[in-house]
Structures are given as C-alpha cells and as structure tokens.
Design an enzyme around this catalytic site. Sequence first.
Site, PDB file in Angstrom:
ATOM      1  N   MET A   1       0.844  -1.199   0.000  1.00 58.81           N
ATOM      2  CA  MET A   1       0.000   0.000   0.000  1.00 58.81           C
ATOM      3  C   MET A   1       0.876   1.245   0.000  1.00 58.81           C
ATOM      4  SD  MET A   1      -3.139  -1.226   2.405  1.00 58.81           S
ATOM      5  CE  MET A   1      -2.066  -1.948   3.627  1.00 58.81           C
TER       6      MET A   1
ATOM      7  N   ASN B   1     -12.417 -34.183  -1.745  1.00 52.59           N
ATOM      8  CA  ASN B   1     -12.331 -33.638  -3.109  1.00 52.59           C
ATOM      9  C   ASN B   1     -13.654 -33.870  -3.850  1.00 52.59           C
ATOM     10  OD1 ASN B   1      -9.686 -33.081  -2.494  1.00 52.59           O
ATOM     11  ND2 ASN B   1      -8.832 -34.726  -3.727  1.00 52.59           N
ATOM     12  N   ASP B   2     -14.093 -35.139  -3.915  1.00 51.72           N
ATOM     13  CA  ASP B   2     -15.343 -35.454  -4.602  1.00 51.72           C
ATOM     14  C   ASP B   2     -16.557 -34.952  -3.835  1.00 51.72           C
ATOM     15  OD1 ASP B   2     -14.183 -36.533  -6.772  1.00 51.72           O
ATOM     16  OD2 ASP B   2     -14.772 -38.605  -6.410  1.00 51.72           O
TER      17      ASP B   2
ATOM     18  N   CYS C   1      -9.306 -37.965   3.487  1.00 49.32           N
ATOM     19  CA  CYS C   1      -8.167 -38.252   2.607  1.00 49.32           C
ATOM     20  C   CYS C   1      -8.128 -37.336   1.387  1.00 49.32           C
ATOM     21  CB  CYS C   1      -8.182 -39.707   2.167  1.00 49.32           C
ATOM     22  SG  CYS C   1      -9.679 -40.200   1.304  1.00 49.32           S
TER      23      CYS C   1
ATOM     24  N   TYR D   1      -8.009 -39.070  12.093  1.00 46.26           N
ATOM     25  CA  TYR D   1      -6.790 -38.775  11.333  1.00 46.26           C
ATOM     26  C   TYR D   1      -7.119 -37.964  10.084  1.00 46.26           C
ATOM     27  CZ  TYR D   1      -8.066 -42.450   7.983  1.00 46.26           C
ATOM     28  OH  TYR D   1      -8.714 -43.196   7.046  1.00 46.26           O
TER      29      TYR D   1
END
Length: 906
Positions: free
Chosen positions: A114, A802-803, A865, A885
């Site tokens: 800035m 992800n899916d 996962c 986990y």
Amino acid sequence: MEILTKTKKRVYTFGDKNADGSSEMKNLLGGKGANLAEMSRLGIPVPPGFTITTEVCTEYNGQGRDMVIGLLEEEVAASIRKIEKNMGTQFGDNENPLLLSVRSGARVSMPGMMDTVLNLGLNDDSVIGLAKKTNNERFAWDSYRRFIQMYGSVVLGMKPATKEDEDPFEEIIDHLKEKRRIEHDTQFTVQDLQDLVYDFKDSVKKKTGRNFPNNPWEQLWGAVMAVFDSWNGNRAIYYRKINGIPSDWGTAVNVQAMVFGNMGDNSATGVCFTRDAATGSNEFNGEYLVNAQGEDVVAGVRTPQQITKLGSIRWAELAQTDEDERRKNYPSLEEIMPKIYTELFNYQEVLEKHYRDMQDMEFTIQDGKLWILQTRNGKRTGAAMVKIAVDLLREGLLSEKEALLKIEPNKLDELLHPVFDPKALKRAHVIAQGLPASPGAATGQIVFFADEAKKFKNSILVRIETSPEDLEGMNLAKGILTARGGMTSHAAVVARGMGKCCISGAGALKINYKKRTMTVDGKVYHEGDWISLNGSTGNVLEGKVATMEPELTGEFAEIMALSDKFRTMEVRANADNPKDAKIAKSFGATGIGLARTEHMFFEVDRIKAMREMILASTVKGRKAALEDLLPMQRKDFEEIFEVMNGLPVTIRLLDPPLHEFVPHQLATQKELAEDLHISLGAVKSKVAELEEFNPMLGHRGCRLGNTYPEITEMQTRAILEAALSLKQKGIAAKPEIMVPLVGTVSEFVEQEKVIRETAQLVFEEYDDKVDFSIGTMIEVPRAALIAGEIANRAEFFSFGTNDLTQMTFGYSRDDAGKFLPIYLEKGILAADPFEILDQEGVGQLVEMGTKRGRASNSDLKVGICGEHGGEPSSVEFCYQTGINYVSCSPFRVPIARIAAAQAAVK
C-alpha cells in the site's frame, strides 16, 4: 445501513506514554498504529502522530471521500494541534512548517503493498522557510522534490506509460544526472534540486492537467484517501489473495511528524532486524544510508551499508573488497556513529523481549538524534521461522505451546524444497555475486518483466530493482535476482515472506529492459537463457544446476517432535507407491490414508492386461486378464506394506470409470487390436460403449465392483496375499480395504460380501490369516446423510473431500477454472473450496456423517483423505469435529502435523 456519527472515536494519538492505543488493538489500529502506540508507552522515542482506524477505511469504501472527511475533520485537527505542540512546529506555516508522513497499516504486515507519502506539507513558500530554519538549503529542496515525486506517483497517478518505460520522475532525474555527469542523488546541488522541483511540477501539469496542490490540508486529505484507495489496489488485492487476508479488514492510516535522515552527514535512515530474517540466527543486523530517507533503503535505488561491523565485513567479502577499501566504502553504523548504534542496539533488545518475537524496525537519525519509526514481527523464511521459535523456547521467552503457535504451517513447505547438489555446485560457473537475501535453490529461464513470469514453466525474474507492482510475477517465478538493493530492499523482504529464493544487489549485472538482455563481464544473457540462484551464498550461476532432497534435521526435527508431543490427531499420507510411502514415513506419517490402486494400472506392462480385461466380453475372459494383473498388484501392496511396517494402510478399490484405461487415439487402438488379435472395429465399438456423458457421476467406484465383482475379488486377493507373504517374513501389515463412492447401504453390503468371501478363500488356501478392516469412502452427500446405517456394517469412514466438495457444490473440478477465479475476485466465494474446506456446507456433511456414524458404531474410525487434509484451517476443523486422522500428500505431512498440534494447543 449503519448511521455514521461524529461521536464515534476514529482517531487515536501516540508519541508519549499517554498514547491512546496499545499492541492489543491491532484489529482497530492496524499493526503499525498499535505498535507505535505500544512503543510510545514503553518510552521508545517515536515521532508523535495519530492513527485513523481500519473501520474508517470500511466507511470510506461504503460512503466515499466527502462523508469521511466530514466525520474526521474535528478529530484530525485536534490531533494535528497535539503534534504541533510536541514538535514546536505548525502545520501549514511558511516559517516553521510541520511536515508529515502518511502511511498505511493493516492488521498484518503487507510490506510495500500500500501507499506512503513523506514530507507532506511542503510548498513553494514553506520550502524556503524550512531552508532558513534548518540553515540547510539543500536538505529543504531535497525534501521538496522527494515529496512531489512521491505525492505525484501515489495520489496523482504519475506512473510509467508501459512496462518498458521508466518512471516519469526517475526519467527526469536520470536526464539531469547525465547532463551533470554524476551518479548519485547526493551529488545534486541546490540548483539541481530546484530545477527538479520545477521540472517535476511541470510534468505533473502536463500529464494530469492539474497544478500540484500547494494547500497542506488538501495535500493531507489527498494522501489519506490515497492510502484508503491503495487497500483495493491490484498489488494489495493480490497480496491478500496469496496470504489469505480478508478483504473486509481494511487498512488504518498513520499520520506522523516527519523526522529527517537527509539533513546531512550526521543524519541517516535504516531498517534493522533483531535476528537474521533469512537464517534465524541470533544476530542483530540491518542496513542504513547516510543522508537519505527511508524509501531509499527499501526501494533498492541505492545499495545500503550494513549496521554492524560484522555484517559490513561479510558484505565486503562478498564484494571481494579488502579491509581498507571496506572501511572507506562500506563503513558500518557501529563504526561511524557508535553512540547511536549502542542506543539502537539497546532498543532492539527491549522490543524483542517485550514482543517475544523477532522484530523488524525502521529508524531515522536526524542530526544526531535517533527516532524509531516502526516495529513489527519480522517477515522470515521458513527455516528462520523454525529456528527462531526453537531458540526463543530455549531462551525462556516462549513456552512450548507458544513456540508451536509461532509456526505458520504452510511456510514449512519451503524447507521441503530441493537444494543444490554440492557436487554439482563445485562444477557450476559463478557469473555474478550478490547478497543472499532469501535462501534456497532456484533454476529457471530469465524473464525481465513480472507479468511475463508465467512465460516459462520455471522462470527467474531479473530486475534492476523490484517494486510492489511486481508482486504477482515474484510469486510465479522460481527465484528473484536484482542488480540493486540490499537485504532490506522490497525484493528481499517480500521474497523472504513468500519463501522465494532471492539474490539482491548483484551490481555486476547490466540490465537492458528494451533489449531484454542481462550483461555480465561482457557476456550477454537473453530472455529464456537458463541461470541458477544460490540464495544461501548469493552466487548467480550459469545454466541448470542439479538439485537433491533436503535433510530435515536440527531445529526442524525439534519442532516436529514438539508438535507430536501435543498432537492427538493422527496424520497419514496419500501414497500410491513405495517411493511416496518412504517419503511420507520420513516426514512422520503414521500410516497411509489413501492408496489409489488405479494409479498402479497405468504402467506400460500393466495397461495391456487392464485393457484386455475391459475388452473381454465374458466373466471368464475378464478373470483370465485379471489373473495376469494379480501378481503385479500383490507385489505393489507387498512393497508398500513393507515400507510402512506395522502402520495402517488404507487401500481404495478401483475407482475411475473404465474409459480412462482404453486408448482414444487411432494408432493406439490399432496396436491394441493387433495385440489382442481382435478387429479394430471391436476396439472402437468398446471404446464408444464405455464413453460417458458425465464420468464423475457415472460407472465408477463401487458401481464398477458391483457390476464386475471379479475386479474386487482380484484386488482383495492381492491385498491379503501380500499381507500374508510379509507375515511369513516377520513384517506386520495392517490393510484397510476401502469401498469407494458408496451412496446406499446395499452397495456397501454387496462389496463387503465379495471381500469377506474372497478373504475366507485366501485364508483357507494359506492356512493362515491376517487382521484387516473394511470401510468406505464418504464422497457422496447421500452417504453422509445415511452414515448411521452404513456404520452398522463399515468399520471405518474416510471422507473423500475432493469429490464430496464437487458433488455438494455441483462444481466440476475440470471446468471450475472458467468461473472460480471470477467468483473469488467478486467475493461470491471467500476461498477456493477445493483448496480450503468449505466448513459451512461440505463441513456440515462431514460433521453429520461423523456424528451419525459413531451413534451407530462407537468404535468407528474416521479420517479424511482429500487434499484438504494438508491445509491448516481444514486440519483444525477436522480436529474440532473429532476426526481420528487426516491424510494428505507426503510433502504436506509436516504441515498437517504442526496444524494438528496447534489445533490441540488452541
């Protein structure tokens, strides 16, 4: 809409022990304003001033300039009077003018992103008064030309027309230097400076159609609003984006009495660090310039000198200068102003102990008096971050938990990058030497302009000096090389914050932007030529230099051990082969959370058998092809189990649609037809039959296993035979078989039946058995809704985020690139949901699935996962949700370990 009133406090003063604010008020006063107030309370000599709060920035963006000025006028006027009283000067007075600096100050440091204006309040009359008052005509006119240049650029928009063009003010300066045959600004005479003022103002008039403002109050409001505007400037927006800083925070504005480092040889300005920002070593260090202002140091226009004698000697060694020449050309502040140096050293000790962290300080020496202009927690490399945290713990300044919280998990990524192979370095040709501004190893092709950094896959950005406008290119480049600037220049500070390899002040480089060349000792290097940077030594090397994996020992190992002491959630890795499994284990993974079996089928010797299986028209034919694949799969699992030796390994059964395995090019189809002794037409027909309109929602996952149970049979047999084989060798294997894409209980039950029946056969054949578990991947929203029913049969859940994100949002990862950047730019989404877990939507499904699953099965083990398993805020969410986990890519394991520990500590 909020009703804005003047009764709300918007301006906070500082400069004495009765300062309005404190370091606890960063959200309101910004980091700079809060620390100026805190230093004032500590008795540190801070030039008096005031802070306009971050909330006013939000009001400005919503209500506009006139409304905000109306709200601020009375408080600002009162605060100016307070500065006038403290300094014995008067704002707008022609005989005894008060001059001001106007700087930004966000909650977190955004170096150079800035705008700043110095020497505000000067005009054609007050410059004469300042010259008389100080009896220093040169200083007064030097300050005035600097003010016009900075104000013209920041407030009036005087920028280069194109990237190849020079700054319009610098062009005027260079022209005068050429005419006068001088090299440095300090060689300008009073007449030269007066000529520059005239030429600068003339240039402003020609380019903007407006006269340069003479009224100090007009100047002040212009500068304040320009700082607010810069919060939404391109470089600030990009910096916020790459650092995850919310756009609604706003910036504060700090208005402060000017103190001058350009009043002569008894004045100076500089930047210093309480510890080495590149390595973390406990050494006070920094840079300064005599007879200069602060922007000269960070802008890199002049290469500064070192504060300490030791630093000066090192710099001289890099420049291959002997001791006599060093004392003459590179004297340290410690040597030429020993009393001031001692005072500065004492203040840095006070501030580091007070803030319990490495400090980045700016200072000015005005006619023999030291002023501290700013302190903040210093930007540092990943290596320095780890060392400083461990050292502060050893020194008793931090507790174990506090030391852990000093670590920014994502910055650990810098320590995992390859380093130069020592053998290759010995053979490398050094073409230039600069300052080791930010460590690391970088090899790439030369680019000269920031917006062209993406021209090559690996690029090295080469500049005379960088500016804040270069931010995006710096982020994209593998490394940064500048001809000018020191260890505290813009390039150095920003590179360290990014974890980018950087060499600054390589004075032997002659860079020609128009020709796009870099010349060193007569040899010309062009755009696209390969060079390498050793950010640890400052060596610029010719061509490509080989790299190797880093060794993670010392303080890194200590901080990892400390994280494991507090961490309660396990961290596993996604690994599909022994190599990745070894890396994961070396980084402290406590198991494999996702082994994708389909990746094992794409190798040349396997894809043929896989295609034969797909093209078979009968169960018998498919089983025959699968028999060929079985020993390959078994060997894969044996190798992974052997690496993990007793740690759990979750293996996902075949997931992608079969069309991904068949050839789509005519030449490959012909080759396959010949290999299998079938017609080309049969191959084409099967490929067409397998083609899907929406493969993501098509014939894949457990749908494949339920359609072709022989695939599940083969994979189960391979997994369990591998585990039994290792058992005979005395190596423990803990297989967890995961059924993908389950959306109904029946889908899971059918696959579980195949797995258990196959296991029974294998155990009977071997007359032995191993423990294994069967679970599922929760990646369909319906599975999260009926998780309680699924958990009656499943022994573990692994959320495939992800899916699950794709299906919850209805976004295709393959196509989201067409609109996601626009959504992020417009604020429709706060973050990319594929990078940072969407806690409001997808997160609710994770929470719901975990809760409902455990209500049915209290022993249910739960993990995630998806790649979110290595993203710190997502890891913290998983901890709060009670997940057992997280699993992420091997190179993110250390990041997840720290994030999990910090979640537990918090």
